[in-house]
Design an enzyme around this catalytic site. Structure first.
Site, PDB file in Angstrom:
ATOM      1  N   GLY A  16      27.488  55.624 -59.416  1.00 21.61           N
ATOM      2  CA  GLY A  16      28.321  56.335 -58.442  1.00 21.61           C
ATOM      3  C   GLY A  16      27.868  57.735 -58.085  1.00 21.61           C
ATOM      4  O   GLY A  16      28.682  58.557 -57.656  1.00 21.61           O
ATOM      5  N   ARG A  80      32.581  33.668 -52.330  1.00 17.73           N
ATOM      6  CA  ARG A  80      32.176  34.996 -51.860  1.00 17.73           C
ATOM      7  C   ARG A  80      33.147  35.492 -50.772  1.00 17.73           C
ATOM      8  O   ARG A  80      33.603  36.633 -50.791  1.00 17.73           O
ATOM      9  CB  ARG A  80      30.756  34.934 -51.288  1.00 17.73           C
ATOM     10  CG  ARG A  80      30.221  36.288 -50.822  1.00 17.73           C
ATOM     11  CD  ARG A  80      28.933  36.169 -50.034  1.00 17.73           C
ATOM     12  NE  ARG A  80      27.880  35.438 -50.707  1.00 17.73           N
ATOM     13  CZ  ARG A  80      27.123  35.930 -51.691  1.00 17.73           C
ATOM     14  NH1 ARG A  80      27.286  37.163 -52.079  1.00 17.73           N
ATOM     15  NH2 ARG A  80      26.212  35.187 -52.263  1.00 17.73           N
ATOM     16  N   MET A 105      26.402  46.072 -55.779  1.00 18.28           N
ATOM     17  CA  MET A 105      25.358  45.103 -56.101  1.00 18.28           C
ATOM     18  C   MET A 105      25.602  43.693 -55.548  1.00 18.28           C
ATOM     19  O   MET A 105      24.760  42.816 -55.729  1.00 18.28           O
ATOM     20  CB  MET A 105      25.151  45.023 -57.621  1.00 18.28           C
ATOM     21  CG  MET A 105      24.619  46.315 -58.227  1.00 18.28           C
ATOM     22  SD  MET A 105      23.159  46.957 -57.356  1.00 18.28           S
ATOM     23  CE  MET A 105      21.930  45.778 -57.914  1.00 18.28           C
ATOM     24  N   LEU A 108      27.420  41.167 -49.212  1.00 21.09           N
ATOM     25  CA  LEU A 108      28.660  40.925 -48.470  1.00 21.09           C
ATOM     26  C   LEU A 108      28.547  39.613 -47.691  1.00 21.09           C
ATOM     27  O   LEU A 108      27.470  39.250 -47.223  1.00 21.09           O
ATOM     28  CB  LEU A 108      28.920  42.061 -47.484  1.00 21.09           C
ATOM     29  CG  LEU A 108      29.242  43.441 -48.051  1.00 21.09           C
ATOM     30  CD1 LEU A 108      29.388  44.447 -46.908  1.00 21.09           C
ATOM     31  CD2 LEU A 108      30.498  43.426 -48.914  1.00 21.09           C
ATOM     32  N   ASN A 122      24.938  51.509 -45.749  1.00 23.72           N
ATOM     33  CA  ASN A 122      24.359  51.307 -47.078  1.00 23.72           C
ATOM     34  C   ASN A 122      23.232  52.318 -47.261  1.00 23.72           C
ATOM     35  O   ASN A 122      22.652  52.796 -46.287  1.00 23.72           O
ATOM     36  CB  ASN A 122      23.798  49.885 -47.182  1.00 23.72           C
ATOM     37  CG  ASN A 122      23.192  49.598 -48.538  1.00 23.72           C
ATOM     38  OD1 ASN A 122      23.752  49.975 -49.582  1.00 23.72           O
ATOM     39  ND2 ASN A 122      22.036  48.949 -48.558  1.00 23.72           N
ATOM     40  N   HIS A 124      19.506  52.708 -49.305  1.00 23.87           N
ATOM     41  CA  HIS A 124      18.498  51.929 -50.033  1.00 23.87           C
ATOM     42  C   HIS A 124      17.360  52.858 -50.446  1.00 23.87           C
ATOM     43  O   HIS A 124      16.908  53.677 -49.634  1.00 23.87           O
ATOM     44  CB  HIS A 124      17.971  50.797 -49.135  1.00 23.87           C
ATOM     45  CG  HIS A 124      16.987  49.929 -49.840  1.00 23.87           C
ATOM     46  ND1 HIS A 124      17.367  48.996 -50.790  1.00 23.87           N
ATOM     47  CD2 HIS A 124      15.640  49.875 -49.779  1.00 23.87           C
ATOM     48  CE1 HIS A 124      16.289  48.405 -51.258  1.00 23.87           C
ATOM     49  NE2 HIS A 124      15.231  48.913 -50.672  1.00 23.87           N
ATOM     50  N   VAL A 159      19.832  41.302 -45.705  1.00 22.62           N
ATOM     51  CA  VAL A 159      19.830  42.333 -46.749  1.00 22.62           C
ATOM     52  C   VAL A 159      18.899  43.491 -46.371  1.00 22.62           C
ATOM     53  O   VAL A 159      17.747  43.270 -45.973  1.00 22.62           O
ATOM     54  CB  VAL A 159      19.402  41.712 -48.105  1.00 22.62           C
ATOM     55  CG1 VAL A 159      19.223  42.785 -49.168  1.00 22.62           C
ATOM     56  CG2 VAL A 159      20.434  40.681 -48.553  1.00 22.62           C
ATOM     57  N   ASP A 160      19.404  44.716 -46.497  1.00 25.26           N
ATOM     58  CA  ASP A 160      18.613  45.944 -46.271  1.00 25.26           C
ATOM     59  C   ASP A 160      17.892  45.908 -44.924  1.00 25.26           C
ATOM     60  O   ASP A 160      16.692  46.186 -44.835  1.00 25.26           O
ATOM     61  CB  ASP A 160      17.592  46.145 -47.415  1.00 25.26           C
ATOM     62  CG  ASP A 160      18.283  46.290 -48.765  1.00 25.26           C
ATOM     63  OD1 ASP A 160      19.401  46.818 -48.807  1.00 25.26           O
ATOM     64  OD2 ASP A 160      17.703  45.864 -49.777  1.00 25.26           O
TER      65      ASP A 160
END
Ligand code: GRF
Length: 216
Positions: A16, A80, A105, A108, A122, A124, A159-160
């Site tokens: 965090g 999910r 982690m 979504l 997000n 990264h 993702v990313d």
């Protein structure tokens, strides 16, 4: 002029430190017209929870019950979405308009991403599109790049991958370990994530396809 207040929800799974950097910038008034209304963790023991509480922010642990271990892919996706719906219910109760992933982690579901399209960010620890996925700092070291860094981006269904808001470059030193490199990148993460949030809250981000224009 006083704009409308943006309610921020932060999703975490671990330490965090990015979450805390953002909370501090809101407290200091660097990010104005925004409030971190809830921090939600996918891990009961995430240190982020204690940190958020120390700032007087409501925290929730929502138990994912290891849904990713479900072997049947269809059932896993159903679980999910169910999990994400539990999170969304909490976000909606608190009128959250901006969702920040900060060391969260879990991937979504498309359901979540569509619901908050253009309102999920997000961070990264690499210069995307290089080194997406896990262990980005180790990937950079193993590849032998001379520079890496960090990226704040809007979240899309890959993702990313979503439109890039801000990036910062960090040099890689010959004697770097994953730890020393991660630490150097993290310092930059703590600068650019709050900055991206400020730009969003001030209405300065315009998404044009893959590109994010920063209005002055
Ligand atoms: C950061 O390196 C971030 O880029 C990545 O996960 C790490 C989270 O660290 N997504 P923290 O929980 O913010 O300290």
């Amino acid at each position: 002029m006083e704009g409308k207040v943006i309610n921020i929800g932060i999703l975490v799974s671990g330490r965090g430190s990015n979450m805390e950097a953002i909370i501090r910038k809101v407290e200091e008034g660097y990010i104005k017209n925004a409030k971190v209304v809830v921090v939600i963790s996918s891990r009961r023991d995430a240190p982020a929870l204690e940190k958020a509480r120390a700032h007087g922010i409501e925290t929730l642990f929502i138990d994912p019950k290891d849904f990713w271990k479900e072997p049947d892919p269809e059932k896993r996706e159903r679980l999910r979405v169910e999990y994400d719906k539990n999170i969304i219910a909490e976000l909606e109760k608190r009128n959250v308009n901006l969702v920040l992933l900060a060391g969260y982690m879990l991937k979504l579901s498309p359901y979540f991403i569509r619901k908050y399209k253009g309102r999920i960010m997000n961070i990264h620890p690499s210069l995307l599109p290089a080194f997406p996925g896990l262990n980005a700092q180790k990937q950079a070291l193993d590849y032998g790049v001379k520079y890496t860094g960090c990226t704040v981006h809007f979240v899309d269904e890959e993702v990313d991958h979503g439109p890039i808001i801000l990036q910062a470059v960090v040099p890689v030193h010959d004697d770097d370990t994953v730890e020393t490199l991660s630490e150097r990148i993290l310092k930059k993460e703590h600068e650019i994530y709050p900055e991206a949030v400020r730009l969003y809250v001030e209405g300065k981000l315009e998404v044009l396809g893959r590109k994010v224009k920063i209005k002055s």
